[in-house]
Design a protein around this motif. Sequence first.
Motif, short mmCIF file in Angstrom:
data_model
loop_
_atom_site.label_atom_id
_atom_site.label_comp_id
_atom_site.label_asym_id
_atom_site.label_seq_id
_atom_site.Cartn_x
_atom_site.Cartn_y
_atom_site.Cartn_z
N ALA A 1 0.82 -1.22 0.00
CA ALA A 1 0.00 0.00 0.00
C ALA A 1 0.85 1.27 0.00
O ALA A 1 0.31 2.36 0.01
N ASP A 2 2.18 1.13 0.00
CA ASP A 2 3.09 2.27 0.12
C ASP A 2 2.77 3.11 1.35
O ASP A 2 2.82 4.33 1.32
N ILE A 3 2.43 2.44 2.44
CA ILE A 3 2.08 3.11 3.69
C ILE A 3 3.13 2.78 4.75
O ILE A 3 3.51 1.64 4.93
N VAL A 4 3.57 3.82 5.44
CA VAL A 4 4.44 3.66 6.60
C VAL A 4 3.59 3.97 7.82
O VAL A 4 2.92 5.01 7.88
N GLN A 5 3.60 3.05 8.79
CA GLN A 5 2.84 3.25 10.01
C GLN A 5 3.81 3.35 11.18
O GLN A 5 4.61 2.46 11.40
N CYS A 6 3.75 4.46 11.90
CA CYS A 6 4.64 4.71 13.03
C CYS A 6 3.83 4.74 14.32
O CYS A 6 2.76 5.35 14.36
#
Length: 129
Positions: free
Chosen positions: A86-91
């Motif tokens: 998803a080209d998502i970075v979750q921090c």
Amino acid sequence: MKKNTLFIFVILSIFASLIGTAAAPMAAPAKAKIEKVTLVQATFMEEKGMIFKFKVVGTFTEKELKGSLLVKGKSIKLRCRYNAGADIVQCTAPGGTATNFAGKSAVVSLNGFNFWVKVPSKKECPTCG
């Protein structure tokens, strides 16, 4: 005499190959090249705590992701994970961050890309009881 000369030649050859190998320059790993970051969401999830989701465009590895939250003069290191599909970075922030700073204005950063946010609180989460 021929045996000694041959033995010395073999030892010198091995020694020379070891020195040549040790002196060879190492290729430097490519640095993260992040072209664009968009903050998608800042929320609180009951099991995970405070979460910041970013849409990221670029070339990088998960190890190269550096996230932080600057609130009330305190810098808090975020733990970031990358979802390549998803080209998502979750921090996520460490436990207690939302409780200590809920509702405060803060700056959330991902690899030098900065965003103003309001620190989410548990009360803003409709499913968190």
